[in-house]
Design an enzyme around this catalytic site. Structure first.
Site, PDB file in Angstrom:
ATOM      1  N   SER A 167       1.037  -0.959  -0.102  1.00  0.00           N
ATOM      2  CA  SER A 167      -0.021  -0.009   0.243  1.00  0.00           C
ATOM      3  C   SER A 167       0.848   1.083   0.024  1.00  0.00           C
ATOM      4  O   SER A 167       1.672   1.358  -0.697  1.00  0.00           O
ATOM      5  CB  SER A 167      -0.908   0.012   1.258  1.00  0.00           C
ATOM      6  OG  SER A 167      -2.022   0.805   1.128  1.00  0.00           O
ATOM      7  N   ARG A 239     -11.568   7.069   9.364  1.00  0.00           N
ATOM      8  CA  ARG A 239     -11.201   5.678   9.590  1.00  0.00           C
ATOM      9  C   ARG A 239     -12.074   4.741   9.306  1.00  0.00           C
ATOM     10  O   ARG A 239     -11.965   3.795   8.555  1.00  0.00           O
ATOM     11  CB  ARG A 239     -10.681   5.413  10.969  1.00  0.00           C
ATOM     12  CG  ARG A 239     -10.560   4.172  11.180  1.00  0.00           C
ATOM     13  CD  ARG A 239      -9.188   3.595  10.675  1.00  0.00           C
ATOM     14  NE  ARG A 239      -8.467   2.353  11.072  1.00  0.00           N
ATOM     15  CZ  ARG A 239      -7.353   1.760  10.679  1.00  0.00           C
ATOM     16  NH1 ARG A 239      -6.654   2.581   9.428  1.00  0.00           N
ATOM     17  NH2 ARG A 239      -6.803   0.748  11.070  1.00  0.00           N
ATOM     18  N   ASP A 332      -9.227  -7.146  -3.758  1.00  0.00           N
ATOM     19  CA  ASP A 332      -8.741  -5.726  -3.546  1.00  0.00           C
ATOM     20  C   ASP A 332      -9.632  -4.817  -4.171  1.00  0.00           C
ATOM     21  O   ASP A 332      -9.296  -4.600  -5.396  1.00  0.00           O
ATOM     22  CB  ASP A 332      -7.313  -5.550  -3.747  1.00  0.00           C
ATOM     23  CG  ASP A 332      -6.774  -4.139  -2.865  1.00  0.00           C
ATOM     24  OD1 ASP A 332      -7.686  -3.230  -2.724  1.00  0.00           O
ATOM     25  OD2 ASP A 332      -5.808  -3.943  -2.675  1.00  0.00           O
ATOM     26  N   HIS A 362      -8.122  -5.254   0.357  1.00  0.00           N
ATOM     27  CA  HIS A 362      -6.687  -4.528   0.494  1.00  0.00           C
ATOM     28  C   HIS A 362      -5.945  -5.045   1.565  1.00  0.00           C
ATOM     29  O   HIS A 362      -4.801  -5.210   1.448  1.00  0.00           O
ATOM     30  CB  HIS A 362      -7.059  -3.232   0.571  1.00  0.00           C
ATOM     31  CG  HIS A 362      -5.528  -2.359   0.495  1.00  0.00           C
ATOM     32  ND1 HIS A 362      -4.856  -2.253  -0.558  1.00  0.00           N
ATOM     33  CD2 HIS A 362      -5.211  -1.670   1.241  1.00  0.00           C
ATOM     34  CE1 HIS A 362      -4.003  -1.708  -0.385  1.00  0.00           C
ATOM     35  NE2 HIS A 362      -4.150  -1.002   0.773  1.00  0.00           N
ATOM     36  N   ASP A 363      -6.530  -5.181   2.810  1.00  0.00           N
ATOM     37  CA  ASP A 363      -5.878  -5.612   3.862  1.00  0.00           C
ATOM     38  C   ASP A 363      -5.281  -7.088   3.904  1.00  0.00           C
ATOM     39  O   ASP A 363      -4.552  -7.686   5.139  1.00  0.00           O
ATOM     40  CB  ASP A 363      -6.824  -5.590   5.163  1.00  0.00           C
ATOM     41  CG  ASP A 363      -6.993  -4.178   5.788  1.00  0.00           C
ATOM     42  OD1 ASP A 363      -6.191  -3.264   5.332  1.00  0.00           O
ATOM     43  OD2 ASP A 363      -7.625  -4.074   6.883  1.00  0.00           O
TER      44      ASP A 363
END
Length: 381
Positions: A167, A239, A332, A362-363
């Site tokens: 990332s 967040r 992702d 994505h994580d």
């Protein structure tokens, strides 16, 4: 059922590490001269917090640079404890007998310039003793890498055996390999891109507006406010939005569905489980991160374009001489595989794109440690 607030202490105005806090495993690199900035001007009094694992070989040939993502820090491995509110974010990858075997490799993880866990950022003091706050300058990935070269010099490392990042960390890893090809022997790029796209900038823009719209933002000058008087609502909202983009719809559906949170009734002021999940991650971040750093780093990510002033992306990628693996996460939706495919096709020493199979989105580059470990071993044995 309407939820009632629990009696928890108010968060500090900023979750940044501050002078006088336990240092934990941190060490510091101090830059002697002001840092010239790509956007103009310079930044004086620069320092980077960093951590290391293992021992540097006599010929300094075994150094590995690990670069963290947006809300990461130098604590890539090890338990939570004084000075480190969270355990290492890549704890399953770094250590004796693991893929980044600390009996073999000397692993270095800096906290990025502009961050808030010991490196110079908006929560830091200027040379005159005032906090930077809203006056902290605009940074790019190239500025951040320029400071990291000073850290490498301080440690006596002329060439990294491996530079690895995902990332935002992947953006810096790519900049390392393009700007300093002679200092990058091997390169592992995870879930990243050659340039921030319009959609990624758009998602980031909403997060920036959320922080800046908080009445406690005060133009970025909030760091000495009382507990509970920082821009926590705005940072928490940013967040929440970001976290949805980090995960995948199938994962959220399978994990939470439409289930209420415990005995709460969503029709009467209660939450669904997925809402509680987002609340949890927002509450954690405001206690360990700084809103000013969030803004600074998101804007730096938006500036990312490896082809800027280098004749475009294709020309820039051809500057990479490192042995390279590029991997993306199949699910992702924030950094889709097409972006990693462009990197794999454009870097001369890269071969086919690798795909991390995960339903986490994505994580996945942080969660699927075994698959990332296999990539590390494939690249450097």
């Amino acid at each position: 059922m309407v939820r009632t607030p629990s009696a928890v202490p108010l968060p500090p105005a900023s979750g940044a590490w501050r002078e006088g806090d336990p240092p934990g495993r941190r060490r510091w690199h101090l830059r002697e001269k002001p840092l010239p900035l790509e956007a103009g001007g310079e930044l004086p009094g620069v320092r980077l917090a960093f951590e290391t694992w293992g021992r540097l070989a006599p010929d300094r040939s075994n150094a590995v640079l690990v670069l963290h993502a947006l809300t990461g820090d130098s604590h890539a491995a090890g338990p939570a404890g004084p000075g480190h509110p969270s355990p290492g974010w890549w704890d399953a990858l770094i250590g004796a007998g693991l893929a980044l075997d600390t009996d073999r490799w000397f692993v270095v993880a800096p906290n990025v310039l502009g961050g808030c866990q010991g490196s110079t950022g908006p929560s830091s003091h200027r040379p005159d003793g005032r906090r930077w706050g809203g006056d902290f300058p605009f940074l790019t990935q190239r500025d951040q890498v320029a400071v990291e070269t000073g850290l490498a010099d301080d440690l006596g490392i002329e060439r990294w055996a491996l530079v690895i990042g995902g990332s935002m960390g992947g953006m810096r890893a790519l900049e390392w390999a393009v700007t300093y090809p002679e200092r990058t022997d091997a390169l592992l790029l995870l879930a990243t891109t050659a340039a921030a796209t319009a959609e990624q900038i758009a998602w980031a823009n909403i997060q920036l507006h959320a922080v800046r719209a908080d009445p406690h933002w005060r133009g970025g000058d909030y760091h000495d406010a009382a507990p509970g008087r920082g821009p926590h609502a705005g940072l928490g909202l940013a967040r929440r939005l970001a976290h949805v983009t980090y995960r995948s719809e199938p994962e959220l559906a399978a994990r939470f569905g439409r289930t209420p949170q415990g005995a709460e009734d969503p029709w009467r002021g209660g939450r669904y489980q997925v809402e509680s999940y987002l609340d949890h991650h927002a509450a954690k971040l405001v206690r360990r991160f700084d809103a000013g750093s969030y803004v600074t780093l998101v804007e730096a990510m938006n500036s990312h374009d490896v082809g800027r002033d280098r004749g475009g992306t294709r020309t820039a990628l051809r500057r990479v001489t490192a042995r390279t693996l590029v991997a993306g996460v199949g699910s992702d939706r924030l950094y889709p595989l097409s972006q990693q495919a462009e990197l794999a096709a454009g870097i001369p020493a890269a071969d086919r794109l690798r795909v991390i199979e995960s339903h986490y989105g994505h994580d996945g580059f942080l969660i699927e440690a075994e698959q990332v470990a296999a990539l590390v071993r494939e690249l450097v044995g």
